[in-house]
Design an enzyme around this catalytic site. Structure first.
Site, PDB file in Angstrom:
ATOM      1  N   ASP A 274       0.867  -1.165   0.000  1.00  0.00           N
ATOM      2  CA  ASP A 274       0.000   0.000   0.000  1.00  0.00           C
ATOM      3  C   ASP A 274       0.908   1.221   0.000  1.00  0.00           C
ATOM      4  OD1 ASP A 274      -2.515   1.350   0.418  1.00  0.00           O
ATOM      5  OD2 ASP A 274      -3.147  -0.412   1.554  1.00  0.00           O
TER       6      ASP A 274
ATOM      7  N   ASP B 298      -3.117   4.508  -2.425  1.00  0.00           N
ATOM      8  CA  ASP B 298      -4.191   4.996  -1.568  1.00  0.00           C
ATOM      9  C   ASP B 298      -4.710   6.340  -2.080  1.00  0.00           C
ATOM     10  OD1 ASP B 298      -5.475   4.665   1.207  1.00  0.00           O
ATOM     11  OD2 ASP B 298      -4.685   6.703   1.321  1.00  0.00           O
TER      12      ASP B 298
ATOM     13  N   GLU C  76      -6.691   3.496  -5.954  1.00  0.00           N
ATOM     14  CA  GLU C  76      -7.938   3.593  -5.217  1.00  0.00           C
ATOM     15  C   GLU C  76      -8.620   4.864  -5.675  1.00  0.00           C
ATOM     16  OE1 GLU C  76      -9.684   3.669  -0.684  1.00  0.00           O
ATOM     17  OE2 GLU C  76      -8.104   5.022  -1.247  1.00  0.00           O
TER      18      GLU C  76
ATOM     19  N   ASP D 179     -12.196  -0.972   4.484  1.00  0.00           N
ATOM     20  CA  ASP D 179     -13.013   0.233   4.688  1.00  0.00           C
ATOM     21  C   ASP D 179     -14.506  -0.049   4.620  1.00  0.00           C
ATOM     22  OD1 ASP D 179     -10.859   1.995   4.931  1.00  0.00           O
ATOM     23  OD2 ASP D 179     -10.733   2.319   2.765  1.00  0.00           O
TER      24      ASP D 179
HETATM   25  C1  NOJ Z   1      -8.197   5.086   2.003  1.00  0.00           C
HETATM   26  C2  NOJ Z   1      -7.868   3.971   2.948  1.00  0.00           C
HETATM   27  O1  NOJ Z   1      -8.345   2.772   2.407  1.00  0.00           O
HETATM   28  C3  NOJ Z   1      -8.511   4.318   4.270  1.00  0.00           C
HETATM   29  O2  NOJ Z   1      -8.443   3.255   5.178  1.00  0.00           O
HETATM   30  C4  NOJ Z   1      -7.831   5.557   4.805  1.00  0.00           C
HETATM   31  O3  NOJ Z   1      -8.484   5.959   5.983  1.00  0.00           O
HETATM   32  C5  NOJ Z   1      -7.870   6.704   3.787  1.00  0.00           C
HETATM   33  N1  NOJ Z   1      -7.566   6.284   2.458  1.00  0.00           N
HETATM   34  C6  NOJ Z   1      -6.846   7.760   4.143  1.00  0.00           C
HETATM   35  O4  NOJ Z   1      -5.566   7.289   3.915  1.00  0.00           O
END
Ligand code: NOJ
Length: 573
Positions: free
Chosen positions: A102, A203, A281, A342
């Site tokens: 990540d 991310d 993402e 998430d």
């Molecule tokens: C996306 C991540 O998947 C999430 O867990 C995180 O809180 C936010 N980005 C900020 O990095």
């Protein structure tokens, strides 16, 4: 020529996300770590996955569970050290599994030495590594919000300016318009590639740039008001309307010009190495470039922006997604997922409460047969469920804690009501420790140790690896079998996607086709028996797989009958 030969490794792979804090605790401190992961590599190999996406493993104060990094080239102490990381990576490679990390490019932790320096004075060398602005009379520089709550600006008393943070105030945004930032981050990217990782999940990539003039967004409501309206929204139309407003609110904070150029530069960095992967993402398909020069894949999140998965929803999603990708180029490749760290667990979110076990199988079949690379989330293979915490002291996700405080302090809710709401919102519910067996702490950590998040008590009711391993009918064995089956049907991996019976409200059916092999996948999304006519199939049918719980009858050229949530994969000969 075998169509699989032309494909990249990541196009053929099934990925499995490991959330390291919750996967396996090797040193008995209640926190998952590399020693634990290493001890489970054989398990992953037996499961039949091809690659691992590892959520952040870097040093972090854990304000956002690792997504607030304080050292991009280190390993969090509680997870191990660089040598253990290397052992994990090599162990995965030896077993034929790739590893992507990540990478959080948008922001650092506020504890990162870069930010500490940036805060120290207005004229220090790293001041411009972050986004600092003067306020307007009485408040921040503009009306931008953080989707994590409140203003996107935080006042710094010491230097008398505000800094910008898209996420928590503990996650200040880097200033990507500063070439030094770019260089420093690119060298972090190279650091792990030099150690042999196979790529990155990027991310929150769409939030990297902000509008340079930082104008006010045009929405009259505040972010907090909008969020409250969203909670009250009773119809899908109202929800949709409010989500559009949300987009409007963020219009100067996400997907700004410059992204394509930056993605191309990043692609240039990883193309210095052989055959590495970048997956973004982001909501949109936007960052594939011409299909060869930006990101390789972007998660298909629109697929899970629903509480009920229906054939119509999936068909529309696939039609839009695949069409958009084809427009970009033949190289742009889809990828699908139903859950991650998430989002609520698949079992809890998409199960109807009565047929969850059948539905979990159906959803896996969906992931493994749609066109594109599937991403699975650790624990889904044993049917792990969301755990609603009943004590605020157990919460670890800051999002849940802040929400709880706001419900009590701003809305005046009774603590118990606030707790129940927060337990459903917090991401802790879907990050609980992996359930390995039926012993204390589900075998995640030793008896007597307090795990970092409570273990879901359903481990004692068969939701654990050990018991499912010995039960031939278990969900785990279903995962293993279907993962193995996918590998033996090239059309499912390399084939085109063509909808079959586009209006059937119960059955999602589609063809996956390569020269010499045509497969038909039929998935019954309803709790009733349902039939599918095959008027245009003159020849024989070979059944590759049909679910045991259904009365699936196949009469060549006639029809397939599927039981409730039944499924079938056949080859048309
Ligand atoms: C996306 C991540 O998947 C999430 O867990 C995180 O809180 C936010 N980005 C900020 O990095």
């Amino acid at each position: 020529m075998d169509p699989l030969c032309k494909m990249k490794w990541w196009q053929k792979a099934v990925f499995y996300q490991i959330y390291p804090r919750s996967f396996a605790d090797g040193n008995g401190d209640g926190i998952g770590d590399f020693a634990g992961i290493i001890s489970k590599l054989d398990y992953l190999q037996d499961l039949g996955i091809d690659a691992i996406w590892l959520s952040p493993h870097y040093p972090s104060p854990n304000f956002d569970c690792g997504y607030d990094i304080s050292d991009y080239t280190g390993v969090a102490e509680e997870f191990g050290n660089l040598a253990l990381f290397q052992e994990f990576l090599e162990g995965a490679h030896q077993r034929g599994m790739g590893v992507i990390l990540d990478m959080v490019l948008n922001h650092t932790s506020n504890q990162h030495p870069w930010f500490q320096e940036s805060c120290s004075s207005r004229d220090n060398a790293k001041r411009d590594w972050y986004i600092w602005r003067d306020g307007r009379p009485g408040g921040p520089p503009n009306n931008w919000n953080s989707p994590f709550g409140g203003s996107a600006w935080e006042w710094d008393e010491h230097t008398g300016q505000y800094y910008y943070h898209f996420f928590f105030k503990e996650q200040p945004d880097l200033n990507w318009r500063n070439p030094e930032v770019k260089e420093a981050m690119f060298s972090a990217v190279r650091f792990w590639l030099d150690r042999g990782v196979d790529g990155y999940r990027l991310d929150a990539i769409g939030t990297i740039y902000e509008h340079p003039d930082m104008p006010d967004h045009p929405v009259a409501m505040s972010g907090t008001e909008l969020r409250r309206e969203l909670e009250k929204a009773e119809t899908p139309e109202r929800r949709h309307e409010l989500l559009c407003l949300w987009k409007e609110m963020e219009k100067y904070q996400v997907e700004q010009p410059g992204m394509h150029e930056l993605m191309q530069e990043l692609r240039g960095v990883i193309d210095e190495y052989d055959d590495k992967l970048l997956i973004g993402e982001d909501e949109k398909i936007a960052y594939h470039g011409d299909g060869t020069n930006e990101l390789h894949m972007v998660f298909n999140f629109p697929l899970i922006r629903t509480e009920v998965l229906t054939p119509n929803w999936i068909r529309n999603n696939q039609a839009q997604r695949i069409k958009a990708l084809e427009k970009i180029s033949r190289e742009a490749w889809p990828c699908n997922t139903l859950g991650n760290h998430d989002s609520p667990r698949i079992w809890t979110r998409y199960g109807d409460g009565k047929h969850n076990a059948e539905q979990a199988r159906l959803f896996l079949a969906l992931m493994l047969t749609l066109k594109g690379t599937p991403f699975l989330y650790n624990g889904e293979e044993i049917g792990m469920t969301d755990l609603y915490l009943d004590d605020i002291s157990q919460f670890r996700d800051t999002l849940g804690l802040l929400y709880y405080q706001a419900q009590v302090n701003e809305l005046g809710l009774m603590p118990l009501d606030a707790l129940q709401r927060a337990a459903r919102l917090t991401r802790d519910k879907n990050r609980t420790p992996m359930q390995w067996d039926n012993t204390a702490n589900a075998g995640f950590c030793p008896e007597g140790t307090v795990p970092w998040l409570p273990v879901n008590p359903d481990f004692a009711m068969g939701v654990n690896v050990q018991e499912q391993e010995t039960d031939r009918q278990s969900l785990l064995n279903f995962y293993r079998n279907l993962l193995k089956l996918r590998k033996s049907i090239p059309a499912l991996i390399a084939g085109g996607y063509e909808v079959y019976h586009p209006r059937n409200p119960r059955i999602l059916s589609f063809l996956r086709q390569i020269p010499g092999q045509t497969c038909l996948v039929a998935l019954n999304f309803s709790a009733e028996k349902a039939g599918l006519y095959l008027p245009d199939v003159p020849g024989e049918i070979k059944v590759w797989f049909s679910s045991e719980n259904t009365s699936c009858e196949i009469r060549p050229g006639k029809q397939i009958r599927l039981g409730p949530f039944g499924m079938v994969i056949v080859e048309l000969l």
